[in-house]
Design a protein around this motif. Structure first.
Motif, PDB file in Angstrom:
ATOM      1  N   ALA A 269       0.807  -1.218   0.000  1.00 35.88           N
ATOM      2  CA  ALA A 269       0.000   0.000   0.000  1.00 35.88           C
ATOM      3  C   ALA A 269       0.841   1.270   0.000  1.00 35.88           C
ATOM      4  O   ALA A 269       0.287   2.382  -0.071  1.00 35.88           O
TER       5      ALA A 269
ATOM      6  N   LYS B 155      -0.789   5.049  -0.247  1.00 34.44           N
ATOM      7  CA  LYS B 155      -1.588   5.474  -1.398  1.00 34.44           C
ATOM      8  C   LYS B 155      -2.976   5.880  -0.926  1.00 34.44           C
ATOM      9  O   LYS B 155      -3.611   5.173  -0.135  1.00 34.44           O
ATOM     10  N   GLN B 156      -3.441   7.016  -1.417  1.00 36.61           N
ATOM     11  CA  GLN B 156      -4.714   7.529  -0.916  1.00 36.61           C
ATOM     12  C   GLN B 156      -5.876   6.579  -1.182  1.00 36.61           C
ATOM     13  O   GLN B 156      -6.772   6.447  -0.351  1.00 36.61           O
ATOM     14  N   ASP B 157      -5.847   5.895  -2.330  1.00 35.14           N
ATOM     15  CA  ASP B 157      -6.963   4.994  -2.619  1.00 35.14           C
ATOM     16  C   ASP B 157      -6.899   3.697  -1.812  1.00 35.14           C
ATOM     17  O   ASP B 157      -7.852   2.916  -1.803  1.00 35.14           O
TER      18      ASP B 157
ATOM     19  N   ASP C 135       3.422   4.333  -0.987  1.00 34.73           N
ATOM     20  CA  ASP C 135       3.737   5.209  -2.119  1.00 34.73           C
ATOM     21  C   ASP C 135       5.042   5.927  -1.779  1.00 34.73           C
ATOM     22  O   ASP C 135       5.031   6.970  -1.130  1.00 34.73           O
TER      23      ASP C 135
ATOM     24  N   TYR D 120       4.566   7.311   2.007  1.00 35.50           N
ATOM     25  CA  TYR D 120       3.158   7.619   2.199  1.00 35.50           C
ATOM     26  C   TYR D 120       2.361   6.329   1.994  1.00 35.50           C
ATOM     27  O   TYR D 120       2.870   5.352   1.443  1.00 35.50           O
TER      28      TYR D 120
END
Length: 288
Positions: A165, A185-187, A167, A183
Motif C-alpha cells: 500500500a 496510497k490515498q486509494d 507510495d 506515504y
C-alpha cells in the motif's frame, strides 16, 4: 452512553473536539494550562488524593498527525486531564525522541506518555531515565528492545499488508544525497490504515497524512523505557500495519497491562473512549 451523566460528558467532549487543533499551543501558553496551576490540571484532582492529575503527552505515528488524537484529547480533557499532542518529525527514533524530550522537559510534574504505531518507538526512547514519566501507553504501537527496528518487528510474524500500500517518494537532500519518504496510497488508505473509520473521515486522514522517512523504520532503537516504567498496551486485532501476533509478542515481553480490541490500526480515531480509558487506568495505577 445511555445515562444523562454520560450524555452531558459526550456533549462536553464534542465541544472540546472543535478546538483541538490548537491544544498543543494552548498547553504551553494559556494561563491555567498543563504547565501552570488550576485549569484542567486541577479538575477532578480529588481522585488523586488532592494532587493535580498528570499531564498526558500523546505521540502520533507514521502516516498521521496530531489530529489523529482529537477524539482521545476530547475524552481526556472532559475527564480533567491536561493534554499535549506533540508533533512527531518522523525522521528517525533518535532525532524524534530528542524532539519529544524538548516537550517533556517543558512540562512540569508527572506525565503519562502514549504513543501510536511508530510513536511507541519514540516514547520508549524519550522516556528512558525520566522519573517524571509515570507510565507508558502503547496504542497499536511498537515496543522495541534496544537494537531492534520497526521493520524487523513488523516482519517477525506474517500479516502486514503495508508494503503493497506504500507510495514511496525519493528526493534530493541539501547535501546532494537522496532519501525516501513513505506515504500510503490515498486509494488504499482506508482499507490499510483505518477500515473502521467512517469513509469521509478516512479520506481526510489520507489527504493530510504525514510521511515517515524510510530510514526511520530501519534505524535501531537505542532505549526501551518499558523495561523499567509501568506499561499498558492496546492491541488491535484487525490491524493490517502491525500484525496482532507482533503486538501480542511485544506486549507480553514488556509485561504490559493489555487490552485487546477488534479495531483497525487507527483505533485512537475509531475508539477514542476505549483508548482514553486505558490511559486513565495507567494514570490512576501510577498516581502517588
Amino acid at each position: 452512553m445511555a445515562s444523562i451523566k454520560g450524555g452531558r460528558k459526550r456533549l462536553m467532549a464534542s465541544a472540546v473536539a472543535a478546538a483541538t487543533a490548537g491544544l498543543a499551543l494552548c498547553a504551553f501558553t494559556a494561563p491555567g494550562s498543563a504547565l501552570g496551576a488550576g485549569g484542567a490540571a486541577g479538575a477532578g484532582a480529588d481522585a488523586f488524593g488532592g494532587r493535580a492529575k498528570p499531564t498526558v503527552v500523546l505521540e502520533h505515528g507514521a502516516f498521521a498527525d496530531g489530529s489523529s488524537w482529537n477524539g482521545v484529547i476530547a475524552e481526556l480533557r472532559a475527564d480533567g486531564y491536561p493534554v499535549v499532542a506533540a508533533a512527531n518529525p518522523l525522521r528517525g527514533p533518535a532525532s524524534d525522541a530528542a524532539a519529544l524530550r524538548t516537550v517533556l522537559d517543558h512540562i512540569k510534574g508527572p506525565k503519562i506518555l502514549a504513543g501510536h504505531s511508530y510513536g511507541g518507538t519514540v516514547i520508549s526512547e524519550a522516556a528512558t531515565d525520566d522519573p517524571d514519566v509515570k507510565a507508558l501507553v502503547y496504542v497499536a504501537a511498537f515496543l522495541p528492545a534496544p537494537g531492534e527496528t520497526a521493520l524487523e518487528l513488523t516482519n517477525r510474524y506474517p500479516g502486514s499488508t503495508l508494503p503493497g500500500a506504500l507510495d514511496p517518494v525519493t528526493y534530493r537532500q541539501g547535501d546532494g544525497s537522496t532519501a525516501t519518504d513513505l506515504y500510503i496510497k490515498q486509494d488504499a488508505f482506508r482499507h490499510q490504515f483505518a477500515a473502521d473509520v467512517p469513509a469521509g473521515r478516512a479520506a481526510l486522514m489520507a489527504a493530510e497524512q504525514r510521511p515517515i522517512a524510510q530510514a526511520a523504520l530501519e534505524e535501531k532503537a537505542a532505549g526501551a523505557a518499558w523495561q523499567t516504567t509501568p506499561s499498558w498496551s492496546v492491541v488491535t486485532t484487525q490491524d493490517l500495519n502491525i500484525p496482532v501476533a507482533v503486538q501480542r509478542y511485544m506486549a507480553e515481553r514488556a509485561h504490559a497491562h493489555t487490552t485487546e480490541v477488534a479495531a483497525s490500526h487507527s483505533v485512537a480515531v475509531s475508539r477514542p473512549r476505549l483508548v482514553a480509558d486505558v490511559i486513565e487506568q495507567a494514570a490512576r495505577a501510577t498516581a502517588g
